[in-house]
Design a protein around this motif. Sequence first.
Motif, PDB file in Angstrom:
ATOM      1  N   LYS A  33       0.878  -1.180   0.000  1.00 12.60           N
ATOM      2  CA  LYS A  33       0.000   0.000   0.000  1.00 12.60           C
ATOM      3  C   LYS A  33       0.912   1.225   0.000  1.00 12.60           C
ATOM      4  N   MET A  36       0.046   4.153   2.496  1.00 11.19           N
ATOM      5  CA  MET A  36      -0.521   3.678   3.761  1.00 11.19           C
ATOM      6  C   MET A  36      -0.233   4.659   4.894  1.00 11.19           C
ATOM      7  N   GLU A  44      -7.908  -0.753   6.238  1.00 14.38           N
ATOM      8  CA  GLU A  44      -7.227  -1.528   5.193  1.00 14.38           C
ATOM      9  C   GLU A  44      -7.330  -3.023   5.454  1.00 14.38           C
TER      10      GLU A  44
END
Length: 142
Positions: A33, A36, A44
Amino acid sequence: MRILFAGLLLLSATVLSQDVSLKYRKFIEQHVKGQMSINRCDQEIQSRGITKTNSNECKETNTFIRATTNVIKTICGQAGEPYGDMTRSLQPFDIVVCTLKNQHARRPHCQYRGQARTRRIAIKCEQGFPVHFDGDIVHFEN
């Protein structure tokens, strides 16, 4: 007979490639990700359906690598080195480690605390693709 053998060889290579492809996609889904945030662990992990293997229990720790798949894939080549039966990145990566706050919880009640780190990472590679995240490595320069 040679044609049959060649056909079986081709079939087994195709099955092996499909297996690696599935593992690679799972690796990406669980650990990659680019943007993130430490505040997005719950969302997530929930949206990606990440749990302990073959169960509905919350995974105790999950790490997201903040990089593109192409950059991570290079660890399986020139940007990595052997590390036991894994491959270790030569350079550190920005990662977010999500740690379960409510032990023994079950999905969808998983709550995580995110922590940003910069670490070298250890992954398992198969046929040049990352298929398993093994961990992050604290690296002290001499």
